[in-house]
Design an enzyme around this catalytic site. Structure first.
Site, PDB file in Angstrom:
ATOM      1  N   GLY A 110       3.871  12.824   1.650  1.00 33.62           N
ATOM      2  CA  GLY A 110       3.918  13.349   2.223  1.00 33.62           C
ATOM      3  C   GLY A 110       3.788  14.427   2.897  1.00 33.62           C
ATOM      4  N   ASP A 128       0.634  -1.343  -0.082  1.00 30.59           N
ATOM      5  CA  ASP A 128       0.567  -0.068  -0.144  1.00 30.59           C
ATOM      6  C   ASP A 128       0.906   1.240  -0.368  1.00 30.59           C
ATOM      7  OD1 ASP A 128      -2.037  -1.168   0.311  1.00 30.59           O
ATOM      8  OD2 ASP A 128      -2.129  -1.784   2.583  1.00 30.59           O
ATOM      9  N   ARG A 140       2.992 -28.636  -7.224  1.00 31.95           N
ATOM     10  CA  ARG A 140       2.503 -29.199  -8.683  1.00 31.95           C
ATOM     11  C   ARG A 140       1.194 -29.858  -8.879  1.00 31.95           C
ATOM     12  NH1 ARG A 140       8.272 -32.593  -8.339  1.00 31.95           N
ATOM     13  NH2 ARG A 140       6.912 -32.724  -6.035  1.00 31.95           N
ATOM     14  N   GLY A 146      -4.551  -4.499  -3.734  1.00 29.42           N
ATOM     15  CA  GLY A 146      -5.676  -3.306  -3.941  1.00 29.42           C
ATOM     16  C   GLY A 146      -4.506  -2.304  -4.247  1.00 29.42           C
ATOM     17  N   LYS A 173       2.046   2.154  -5.623  1.00 25.08           N
ATOM     18  CA  LYS A 173       2.601   1.403  -6.196  1.00 25.08           C
ATOM     19  C   LYS A 173       1.387   2.160  -7.675  1.00 25.08           C
ATOM     20  CE  LYS A 173       2.364  -2.182  -4.061  1.00 25.08           C
ATOM     21  NZ  LYS A 173       1.995  -2.447  -3.010  1.00 25.08           N
ATOM     22  N   GLN A 232       1.728  -6.122  -3.182  1.00 27.14           N
ATOM     23  CA  GLN A 232       2.092  -6.368  -1.916  1.00 27.14           C
ATOM     24  C   GLN A 232       3.994  -5.041  -1.708  1.00 27.14           C
ATOM     25  OE1 GLN A 232       1.307  -9.407  -3.247  1.00 27.14           O
ATOM     26  NE2 GLN A 232      -0.080  -8.070  -3.046  1.00 27.14           N
TER      27      GLN A 232
HETATM   28  P1  GDP Z   1      -0.908   0.721  -3.502  1.00 28.18           P
HETATM   29  O1  GDP Z   1      -1.301  -1.229  -3.442  1.00 28.18           O
HETATM   30  O2  GDP Z   1       0.908   0.507  -3.294  1.00 28.18           O
HETATM   31  O3  GDP Z   1      -1.135   0.548  -5.339  1.00 28.18           O
HETATM   32  O4  GDP Z   1      -0.986   1.352  -3.376  1.00 28.18           O
HETATM   33  P2  GDP Z   1      -2.764   1.756  -2.338  1.00 28.18           P
HETATM   34  O5  GDP Z   1      -3.924   2.253  -3.437  1.00 28.18           O
HETATM   35  O6  GDP Z   1      -2.748   0.416  -1.786  1.00 28.18           O
HETATM   36  O7  GDP Z   1      -2.844   2.534  -1.007  1.00 28.18           O
HETATM   37  C1  GDP Z   1      -2.078   4.345  -0.839  1.00 28.18           C
HETATM   38  C2  GDP Z   1      -3.467   5.098  -0.882  1.00 28.18           C
HETATM   39  O8  GDP Z   1      -2.756   6.272  -0.784  1.00 28.18           O
HETATM   40  C3  GDP Z   1      -4.706   5.112  -2.001  1.00 28.18           C
HETATM   41  O9  GDP Z   1      -5.818   5.563  -1.269  1.00 28.18           O
HETATM   42  C4  GDP Z   1      -3.704   6.373  -2.552  1.00 28.18           C
HETATM   43  O10 GDP Z   1      -5.022   6.698  -3.505  1.00 28.18           O
HETATM   44  C5  GDP Z   1      -3.592   7.297  -1.300  1.00 28.18           C
HETATM   45  N1  GDP Z   1      -2.171   7.556  -2.508  1.00 28.18           N
HETATM   46  C6  GDP Z   1      -0.740   7.549  -2.822  1.00 28.18           C
HETATM   47  N2  GDP Z   1      -0.172   9.175  -3.051  1.00 28.18           N
HETATM   48  C7  GDP Z   1      -0.576   9.395  -1.999  1.00 28.18           C
HETATM   49  C8  GDP Z   1       0.144  10.789  -1.447  1.00 28.18           C
HETATM   50  O11 GDP Z   1       0.767  11.341  -2.043  1.00 28.18           O
HETATM   51  N3  GDP Z   1      -0.968  11.412  -1.155  1.00 28.18           N
HETATM   52  C9  GDP Z   1      -1.987  10.875  -0.018  1.00 28.18           C
HETATM   53  N4  GDP Z   1      -2.772  11.518   0.643  1.00 28.18           N
HETATM   54  N5  GDP Z   1      -2.227   9.852  -0.668  1.00 28.18           N
HETATM   55  C10 GDP Z   1      -1.929   8.989  -1.943  1.00 28.18           C
HETATM   56  P1  IMO Z   2      -0.735  -4.486  -2.101  1.00 26.83           P
HETATM   57  O1  IMO Z   2      -0.407  -4.947  -3.497  1.00 26.83           O
HETATM   58  C1  IMO Z   2      -0.726  -4.717   1.570  1.00 26.83           C
HETATM   59  C2  IMO Z   2      -0.980  -8.498   4.009  1.00 26.83           C
HETATM   60  C3  IMO Z   2      -2.629  -9.122   4.575  1.00 26.83           C
HETATM   61  C4  IMO Z   2      -1.854  -9.755   5.269  1.00 26.83           C
HETATM   62  C5  IMO Z   2      -0.537 -11.012   4.952  1.00 26.83           C
HETATM   63  C6  IMO Z   2      -1.521 -11.892   4.116  1.00 26.83           C
HETATM   64  O2  IMO Z   2      -2.308  -3.480  -2.322  1.00 26.83           O
HETATM   65  O3  IMO Z   2      -0.029  -3.168  -1.538  1.00 26.83           O
HETATM   66  P2  IMO Z   2      -2.736 -12.999   2.262  1.00 26.83           P
HETATM   67  O4  IMO Z   2      -4.078 -12.098   1.705  1.00 26.83           O
HETATM   68  O5  IMO Z   2      -1.193 -12.337   0.913  1.00 26.83           O
HETATM   69  O6  IMO Z   2      -2.533 -13.804   2.586  1.00 26.83           O
HETATM   70  O7  IMO Z   2      -1.906 -12.022   3.106  1.00 26.83           O
HETATM   71  O8  IMO Z   2       0.065  -9.594   3.220  1.00 26.83           O
HETATM   72  N1  IMO Z   2      -1.244  -8.230   1.985  1.00 26.83           N
HETATM   73  C7  IMO Z   2      -0.978  -6.622   1.729  1.00 26.83           C
HETATM   74  N2  IMO Z   2      -1.147  -6.162   2.831  1.00 26.83           N
HETATM   75  N3  IMO Z   2      -1.227  -4.572   0.397  1.00 26.83           N
HETATM   76  C8  IMO Z   2      -1.118  -5.578  -0.160  1.00 26.83           C
HETATM   77  O9  IMO Z   2      -1.204  -5.418  -1.154  1.00 26.83           O
HETATM   78  C9  IMO Z   2      -1.370  -7.200   0.420  1.00 26.83           C
HETATM   79  N4  IMO Z   2      -1.428  -8.044  -0.100  1.00 26.83           N
HETATM   80  C10 IMO Z   2      -1.174  -8.498   1.549  1.00 26.83           C
HETATM   81  O10 IMO Z   2      -3.009  -8.156   4.777  1.00 26.83           O
HETATM   82  O11 IMO Z   2      -1.468  -9.017   6.290  1.00 26.83           O
HETATM   83 MG    MG Z   3      -3.191  -1.586  -1.762  1.00 26.67          MG
END
Ligand code: GDP
Ligand code: IMO
Ligand code: MG
Length: 423
Positions: free
Chosen positions: A332, A13, A143, A40, A16, A224
């Site tokens: 930031g 999160d 497998r 997500g 990316k 992740q």
């Molecule tokens: P990902 O899984 O790495 O793609 O990240 P997620 O989408 O799960 O979580 C990142 C969250 O932070 C999302 O709700 C984005 O819309 C938000 N986000 C990304 N960059 C920024 C930022 O620079 N500032 C703020 N406030 N939110 C951001």
């Molecule tokens: P993105 O791509 C944050 C975490 C789960 C749990 C552990 C194992 O959005 O950054 P799983 O469902 O893989 O068996 O869960 O990994 N986890 C994530 N945490 N962002 C994700 O993906 C995650 N995908 C899995 O919360 O702790």
């Molecule tokens: Mg995410």
């Protein structure tokens, strides 16, 4: 021709999805290499907010191809809802989105097994997203798995039945109360398979090899984060794939010497969702403010993310494992308003000061050592140039760059595509 790689350096999160979307116009192909719908990835642009799960984050741009690689695990049911969610954008998915025949399928019983395993673990649960990720990768390495290419074969349903039957026996073995209606889940699964069939299945390693020969540029998209890597993360509180750079090679069939830039994404602080060690977690007001201002709620499960200060020991480790060449610092803006910022530069570990991640990284063994910084009050969300950033933030960035010895090239100051500062 170039192959670059983008991945998360913390516990996921990091943002990316946003950065892949920002960079996409420079690439012909965006290729997801591991993970599944546990991911997500959030994109925001033109007033739209959209979360992608399995589909690469380049999908909204014109004139590019998005590939779901062999290292990804696909749940046809979630995938169908993802496709349905994109209908309003009028994208030509048939020509833009292609899937590796070697990607493994998540069956309904994989999801049930995930739930059974987590329930059986009780307090020791991983905090899985319950999307069936671990049981599917177990079947892959054991497998026994079923792959996308199997859908095209005559014995697909027999293969499915044999594996689902075995899973039912395994669910019973866990001896936990899991309620389910398999015929209903199977109906939904096979309907979704028919939708999946509408897209092209390819031998993606061949496709990517040809693309490289033709001089196409490729961006590999990770899911992740590095600290959730099955080998190098905080095991067993990890996911079941290699989220680190090597995962792009095995998850796409791209040779290591073809990869040029490795973009490492990190938040200006740290978050983690699910269980497991998190040395800089803040249980006081600071953590609460980060969660609130940063809107730190999981994009897949809606769970509140645990928050804390930036951990440079962990960041350096992730940079080292991945060979990161450029950093991107996200969110930031969320740190505006803190009087003092803290950055962890070492750990007290069993009476010693250490600067690496120990095997026993559990809370009782590790106490972070912090360096403090003066904060800034200014709202960053409207800023567009590096020069306009507050001096205190520039000092913070400079300190990180010096410590980790990799330049920070992008500073993100808001969720929108436009809130991205190039340095
Ligand atoms: P990902 O899984 O790495 O793609 O990240 P997620 O989408 O799960 O979580 C990142 C969250 O932070 C999302 O709700 C984005 O819309 C938000 N986000 C990304 N960059 C920024 C930022 O620079 N500032 C703020 N406030 N939110 C951001
Ligand atoms: P993105 O791509 C944050 C975490 C789960 C749990 C552990 C194992 O959005 O950054 P799983 O469902 O893989 O068996 O869960 O990994 N986890 C994530 N945490 N962002 C994700 O993906 C995650 N995908 C899995 O919360 O702790
Ligand atoms: Mg995410």
């Amino acid at each position: 021709m170039t192959v670059d790689l983008l991945l998360g350096l913390q516990w996921g999160d990091e943002g990316k999805g946003k950065i892949v979307d920002v960079l996409t116009s420079k690439y012909d192909i965006i290729a997801r290499f591991q993970g599944g719908p546990n991911a997500g990835h959030t994109l925001e642009f033109d007033g739209i907010k959209h979360v992608l799960r399995t589909i690469p984050s380049g999908i909204f741009h014109k004139n590019n191809i998005n590939i779901i690689g062999n290292g990804v695990v696909i749940d046809p049911v979630v995938f169908k809802s993802e496709i349905d969610g994109l209908a309003k954008f009028n994208l030509d998915l048939k020509s833009k989105l292609i899937i590796s025949r070697k990607a493994h399928l998540i069956l309904p019983t994989h999801r049930l097994l995930d739930a059974a395993s987590e329930t059986a673990k009780g307090k020791a649960k991983i905090g899985s997203t319950l999307k069936g990720i671990s049981p599917t990768y177990m079947d892959k390495t054991g497998r026994n798995g079923i792959r996308v290419g199997d859908i095209e074969l005559a014995d697909f349903k027999d293969k499915y039945r044999a594996l689902a039957n075995k899973h039912e026996e395994m669910i019973a073995f866990y001896d936990v109360a899991i309620q389910y209606n398999l015929p209903e889940l199977e109906k939904e699964f096979f309907e979704a398979i028919e939708d999946l069939r509408k897209l092209d299945f390819i031998d993606s390693e061949e496709y990517l090899a040809k693309a490289q020969k033709e001089g196409k540029s490729i961006l590999c998209e990770g899911a992740q984060g590095s600290l959730l890597d099955v080998d190098f993360g905080t095991y067993p509180f990890v996911t079941s794939s290699n989220t680190t750079a090597a995962g792009a090679c095995t998850g796409l069939g791209i040779a290591p010497n073809k990869i040029k830039e490795v973009f490492g994404i990190f938040k200006a602080y740290t978050t983690r969702v699910g269980s497991g060690p998190f040395p800089t977690e803040d249980f006081g007001d600071d953590g609460d403010v980060m969660a609130k201002v940063g809107n730190e709620f999981g994009s897949v499960t809606g769970r509140k993310r645990r928050c804390g200060w930036l951990d440079l020991v962990a960041l350096k480790y992730a940079i080292q494992i991945n060979g990161v060449t450029q950093l991107m610092m996200m969110k930031g803006d969320v740190l505006s308003g803190f009087e003092t910022l803290k950055v962890c530069t070492g750990y007290n570990y069993k009476g010693e000061v250490i600067h690496h991640l120990p095997f026993n990284i559990e809370e009782e063994n590790v106490t972070p050592i912090y360096t403090e910084f003066k904060g800034w009050a200014q709202d960053l969300t409207g800023l567009t140039t590096f020069e306009s950033l507050p001096k205190e933030l520039k000092d913070y960035i400079e300190f990180i760059e010096k410590e980790v010895e990799v330049p920070i090239k992008i500073i993100s100051v808001g969720p929108d595509r436009k809130q991205t500062i190039m340095k």
